[in-house]
Design a protein around this motif. Structure first.
Motif, PDB file in Angstrom:
ATOM      1  N   ALA A 177       1.050  -1.162  -0.168  1.00 25.98           N
ATOM      2  CA  ALA A 177      -0.021  -0.041  -0.089  1.00 25.98           C
ATOM      3  C   ALA A 177       0.881   1.265  -0.089  1.00 25.98           C
ATOM      4  N   LEU A 215      -8.858   0.096   0.696  1.00 21.31           N
ATOM      5  CA  LEU A 215      -7.871   0.765   1.362  1.00 21.31           C
ATOM      6  C   LEU A 215      -8.502   2.364   1.631  1.00 21.31           C
ATOM      7  N   ILE A 299      -4.614   1.279   7.961  1.00 22.08           N
ATOM      8  CA  ILE A 299      -3.621   0.459   7.312  1.00 22.08           C
ATOM      9  C   ILE A 299      -3.530  -0.936   7.735  1.00 22.08           C
ATOM     10  N   TYR A 302      -6.353  -2.889   6.693  1.00 22.82           N
ATOM     11  CA  TYR A 302      -6.130  -3.299   5.128  1.00 22.82           C
ATOM     12  C   TYR A 302      -5.341  -4.602   4.870  1.00 22.82           C
TER      13      TYR A 302
END
Length: 334
Positions: A177, A215, A299, A302
């Protein structure tokens, strides 16, 4: 206000403590009309990385990226007799004699704006976006490190860096990411809730689009919930605030930090730095602590869950950024 102590701004690029602000283009008149940040100025395309851009993972004998002796994270193009050939922040090449190899990163953070030519928005209290984005990104890196999530940053100081170079850095590391950190301008209509916006990828591989949306949804959900806990903030926002696809008339993604990376990417506008009430909040340690925790929570979710997130806006926003050239000054690499 929420309670909380001061935030210790220690940037961690793996084992190294070294952090900085990340450059991103300033708002334009067109951006003001659209309620969104401007696209990066038009620049010459950066040549591709050597091989397939994954450095050591291809057996090339060199790491995909390196932290230079002066603390600048850069993608590696090749090994040399004296060290490494690297892509500089302004898109050139240079040789560095030493550095700390960066073999991989689950997450890359991109603090928006940076350098004397690209301050980003400036709040009525004098708070400069390039500095705010850098401070917040350092705090997020600390949060991720505490959770055992390996992370790197595109920029570790107040210097210029092209969007194409940032994207190539994240792609070279094969990150799961890439999160680009921003604060918005100009101020729009009063809102009873935070006017945070998250821009996600539209024109890329189907799985990347789906992952970018998830995300973005998690970032929006966690960040808006955390910011809403602050009392007595006169928020600003647009009616379609949420998780957005922002497209040019031609149909491709409007913003370079969304359009350029191959890895899963989302760009977060946490709020409106141009709004006096929000600017007073953004300068506090409390805000940095809360926003960093929410970003790291998103995060983490995710990477380690199937949560879908929230705040998705079906109708794309149309925005045509202007093209303009902006000077770029490479920092000292060693």
């Amino acid at each position: 206000m929420l309670g909380g102590g001061a935030v210790f701004l220690v940037l961690a690029v793996f084992a190294c403590s070294n952090d900085t602000d990340d450059p991103d283009p300033a708002q334009t008149a067109e951006a003001a009309a659209a309620g969104s940040p401007s696209d990066p100025p038009a620049v010459e395309p950066v040549p591709p990385l050597a091989g397939d851009g994954t450095g050591a993972s291809t057996g090339s004998g060199y790491p995909p990226a390196v932290l230079t002796p002066s603390g600048i994270p850069l993608a590696v193009l090749d090994r040399t007799a004296a060290g490494y050939l690297v892509r500089t922040p302004c898109g050139g090449t240079a040789e560095v004699s030493a550095g700390v190899p960066i073999e991989s990163a689950q997450v890359v953070l991109d603090p928006g704006h940076g350098g004397r030519w690209d301050t980003g928005a400036v709040g009525p209290n004098g708070l400069v976006e390039r500095d705010l984005n850098l401070t917040l990104s350092r705090a997020v890196l600390d949060e991720l490190a505490e959770r055992g999530i390996s992370a790197a940053t595109t920029r570790t100081g107040d210097y210029s860096i092209l969007h194409s170079v940032r994207a190539a850095f994240a792609d070279a590391l094969g990150a799961d990411a890439l999160v680009s950190i921003h604060h918005n301008a100009p101020t729009w209509s009063p809102s009873s809730v935070p006017g945070s916006e998250v821009y996600v990828q539209s024109r890329t591989a189907e799985q990347v689009r789906a992952d970018s949306a998830r995300l973005g949804g998690l970032l929006y959900e966690e960040i808006t919930a955390a910011l809403a806990a602050f009392d007595d903030i006169a928020w600003s926002g647009l009616p379609d605030a949420g998780v957005l696809r922002v497209l040019r008339s031609e149909g491709d993604d409007a913003y370079g930090m969304i359009r350029r990376p191959s890895v899963v990417t989302a760009l977060v506008e946490y709020g409106y730095l141009s709004n006096p009430s929000e600017a007073r909040l953004f300068v506090t340690d409390e805000y940095i602590r809360v926003a960093a925790g929410a970003t790291a929570d998103a995060i983490d979710a995710y990477l380690h869950s199937d949560r879908p997130g929230a705040g998705f806006v079906q109708q794309p926003r149309t925005f045509n950024p202007r093209s303009a050239s902006t000077p770029c000054d490479d920092p000292v690499l060693e």
